[in-house]
Design a protein around this motif. Structure first.
Motif, mmCIF file in Angstrom:
data_model
loop_
_atom_site.group_PDB
_atom_site.id
_atom_site.type_symbol
_atom_site.label_atom_id
_atom_site.label_comp_id
_atom_site.label_asym_id
_atom_site.label_seq_id
_atom_site.Cartn_x
_atom_site.Cartn_y
_atom_site.Cartn_z
ATOM 1 N N LEU A 221 47.221 32.848 32.452
ATOM 2 C CA LEU A 221 47.634 33.864 31.478
ATOM 3 C C LEU A 221 46.571 34.118 30.418
ATOM 4 O O LEU A 221 46.600 35.155 29.739
ATOM 5 C CB LEU A 221 48.934 33.427 30.789
ATOM 6 C CG LEU A 221 50.187 33.358 31.672
ATOM 7 C CD1 LEU A 221 51.354 32.776 30.892
ATOM 8 C CD2 LEU A 221 50.536 34.745 32.214
ATOM 9 N N ALA A 222 45.631 33.186 30.287
ATOM 10 C CA ALA A 222 44.672 33.269 29.180
ATOM 11 C C ALA A 222 43.466 34.151 29.486
ATOM 12 O O ALA A 222 42.755 34.569 28.565
ATOM 13 C CB ALA A 222 44.188 31.866 28.802
ATOM 14 N N GLY A 223 43.187 34.444 30.746
ATOM 15 C CA GLY A 223 41.987 35.216 31.039
ATOM 16 C C GLY A 223 41.943 35.680 32.479
ATOM 17 O O GLY A 223 42.977 35.845 33.130
ATOM 18 N N LYS A 224 40.739 35.884 32.984
ATOM 19 C CA LYS A 224 40.538 36.358 34.353
ATOM 20 C C LYS A 224 39.283 35.719 34.908
ATOM 21 O O LYS A 224 38.311 35.480 34.179
ATOM 22 C CB LYS A 224 40.404 37.886 34.377
ATOM 23 C CG LYS A 224 40.518 38.488 35.766
ATOM 24 C CD LYS A 224 40.692 39.995 35.691
ATOM 25 C CE LYS A 224 40.963 40.567 37.081
ATOM 26 N NZ LYS A 224 41.205 42.021 37.053
ATOM 27 N N LYS A 225 39.308 35.430 36.184
ATOM 28 C CA LYS A 225 38.147 34.822 36.823
ATOM 29 C C LYS A 225 36.940 35.755 36.698
ATOM 30 O O LYS A 225 37.039 36.953 37.001
ATOM 31 C CB LYS A 225 38.470 34.544 38.298
ATOM 32 C CG LYS A 225 37.450 33.676 39.006
ATOM 33 C CD LYS A 225 37.929 33.360 40.418
ATOM 34 C CE LYS A 225 36.911 32.486 41.144
ATOM 35 N NZ LYS A 225 37.337 32.165 42.512
ATOM 36 N N PRO A 226 35.789 35.241 36.269
ATOM 37 C CA PRO A 226 34.633 36.109 36.011
ATOM 38 C C PRO A 226 34.267 36.998 37.197
ATOM 39 O O PRO A 226 33.972 38.181 37.022
ATOM 40 C CB PRO A 226 33.515 35.114 35.687
ATOM 41 C CG PRO A 226 34.223 33.909 35.153
ATOM 42 C CD PRO A 226 35.516 33.840 35.908
ATOM 43 N N GLU A 227 34.280 36.458 38.412
ATOM 44 C CA GLU A 227 33.857 37.237 39.584
ATOM 45 C C GLU A 227 34.823 38.368 39.903
ATOM 46 O O GLU A 227 34.506 39.269 40.675
ATOM 47 C CB GLU A 227 33.745 36.327 40.812
ATOM 48 C CG GLU A 227 32.839 35.130 40.642
ATOM 49 C CD GLU A 227 33.607 33.904 40.194
ATOM 50 O OE1 GLU A 227 33.821 33.007 41.011
ATOM 51 O OE2 GLU A 227 33.987 33.857 39.006
ATOM 52 N N ALA A 228 36.053 38.323 39.353
ATOM 53 C CA ALA A 228 37.077 39.290 39.741
ATOM 54 C C ALA A 228 37.376 40.327 38.664
ATOM 55 O O ALA A 228 38.284 41.123 38.806
ATOM 56 C CB ALA A 228 38.373 38.535 40.088
#
Length: 459
Positions: A221-228
């Motif tokens: 919930l805190a963020g998003k995977k950098p590659e995606a």
């Protein structure tokens, strides 16, 4: 599901031989016998305790694989299909519990193991199926053993993958080396012969699993995977990868052995299958958890989802590293609980009688040899196919389509045969035939797709 097999009721399939003969038509006295009233349980569980056990057994590698399952099905398809599979699984579990109750009533016994119930039901069914009663009971044992050993393979791959993620920043080794390192401790731990001795470790595993899952949800919930970050979401998925989603979801949601054991150990078993009873309430919560983790996990990593969402957590983050270690320890403990099931089936049902005849006095040595052999077998399979997600899909489609859908539907068909034809029974028969077809299609399509994907992964 976590710890699915630790409480499966077991018995030699040969004991079901007597059940495989045609069972006489229902007598009037059968109506006077209620198996629930004749259960002599030393420590029965109440409704709340049973619900807690059901929820506890649902959090493990299955829920951690749901984001990748959603990546294969698409976001909207994943949500809808997970709910539908949850409804299907819940209904089939109800069918199984009702059919086992009917089999106990027919034989006038308080409890029956799953294979015995199948033998009893087919023995009462259409004449063409009665000769299959004993082979069907044997097939249930085979599927149980294959499924539990499959879980053990999944767990070895899971532990090795997660340890590798933690160790790689300091010293890189092949995942197979990590499997070899954990093999010795796994064998030593698996030599513990009693579930009672494993109980404290199981409690520790449950605490680690719940805490770890809470931290995983926080990261999702805190963020998003950098590659995606710049990748669009796939809402609908594709038909080509949907069977893999089906196998993974079935693996995650179906807890055949646990459900049977929990219902058999209840103080008020009739409350288990009530409309607002333990099974429906528990499965509603479980499906909600799986949909939530699958959806937010897919949004977090999109098509970049790993076999386990723990592998997608930030690198070099102490909290994320602690989560990986928590799950690795919890799954290590669960390995021994799951390996206990095939040991019991094979040892008590097939090997012990032969050892007592040919080599009396060597029972304990032979049992230890079996435990070591099963550990080595799962290790060899895990090394040969170190594909966690595909392993989950394969064993979910192959074993749980049969144990969780096909056999319950077949049992209900046979339990209600022969009875006077009516519109209601015709609808019931049609519904069970449809369930049988769904299970067979899921078994064939899911197993084929998983095997093809495994082969392609080595290309």
């Amino acid at each position: 599901m976590e710890d699915k097999g630790e409480t499966v009721q077991l018995r030699p399939v040969a004991d079901a031989a007597e059940s495989s003969s045609p069972i006489p038509a229902k007598e009037d006295s059968e109506e006077d016998y209620d198996p629930h009233l004749h259960r002599d349980l030393p420590k029965p569980t109440n409704n709340v305790e049973t619900l807690v056990h059901l929820l506890k057994c649902s959090l493990g590698t299955g829920i951690l694989a749901m984001p990748q399952a959603f990546a294969r099905a698409g976001l909207v398809t994943g949500v809808l299909a997970t709910v539908l599979v949850g409804v299907l699984v819940t209904h089939c579990l109800h069918v199984l519990v009702r059919s086992q109750y009917a089999a106990c009533k027919q034989l006038r016994v308080p409890l029956l193991a799953y294979p015995d119930s199948v033998a009893c039901a087919l023995g009462r069914g259409p004449p063409a199926l009665r000769r299959l009663a004993r082979p069907a009971a044997l097939a249930v044992d085979v599927f149980l053993v294959v499924y539990q050993l499959g879980i053990c393979c999944v767990y070895i791959v899971f532990i090795a993958d997660n340890i590798k993620k933690v160790v790689d920043p300091y010293y890189q080794m092949a995942v197979e080396i990590h499997m070899l390192i954990i093999l010795g401790p796994l064998i030593a731990f698996n030599l513990i012969p009693s579930l009672k001795m494993l109980a404290p470790f199981s409690a520790l595993a449950n605490v680690l699993t719940f805490v770890g899952l809470g931290i995983v949800v926080y990261y999702l919930l805190a963020g998003k995977k950098p590659e995606a970050r710049d990748e669009p979401l796939d809402l609908w998925g594709s038909a080509e990868t949907f069977p893999l989603f089906f196998g993974t979801t079935l693996f995650a949601l179906t807890a055949v052995g646990v459900v049977i054991a929990l219902e058999n150990n209840m103080k008020t078993p009739k409350a288990f299958g009530a409309p607002c009873g333990v099974l429906n309430s528990g499965m509603a919560i479980i499906v909600l958890l799986y949909v939530t983790v699958g959806a937010i996990g897919y949004v977090f990593c999109v098509s970049q989802c790993s076999d386990s969402i723990t592998l997608d957590l930030p690198k070099d983050d102490p909290l994320a590293t602690s989560v990986i270690i928590m799950f690795a320890v919890a799954i290590f403990i669960s390995y021994c609980l799951h390996c206990y099931v095939p040991v019991e089936v094979l040892w008590k049902g097939y090997i012990l009688p032969r050892v007592q005849r040919s080599a009396p006095g060597r029972e304990r040595l032979c049992e230890y040899a079996l435990r070591v052999a099963l550990c080595l077998l799962t290790f060899v399979l895990a090394v040969a196919v170190p594909r966690l997600g595909l392993f989950i899909s394969l064993f979910g489609a192959l074993c749980l389509s049969a144990l969780g859908i096909c056999f319950p539907a077949l049992m209900e068909i046979c339990v209600h045969f022969p009875q006077r034809a009516s519109a209601a029974r015709s609808v019931l028969f049609g519904k069970d035939v449809l369930l049988l077809l769904v299970g067979l299609v899921g078994l064939v399509a899911g197993t084929y797709t998983a095997l093809v994907s495994i082969v392609r992964s080595f290309a």
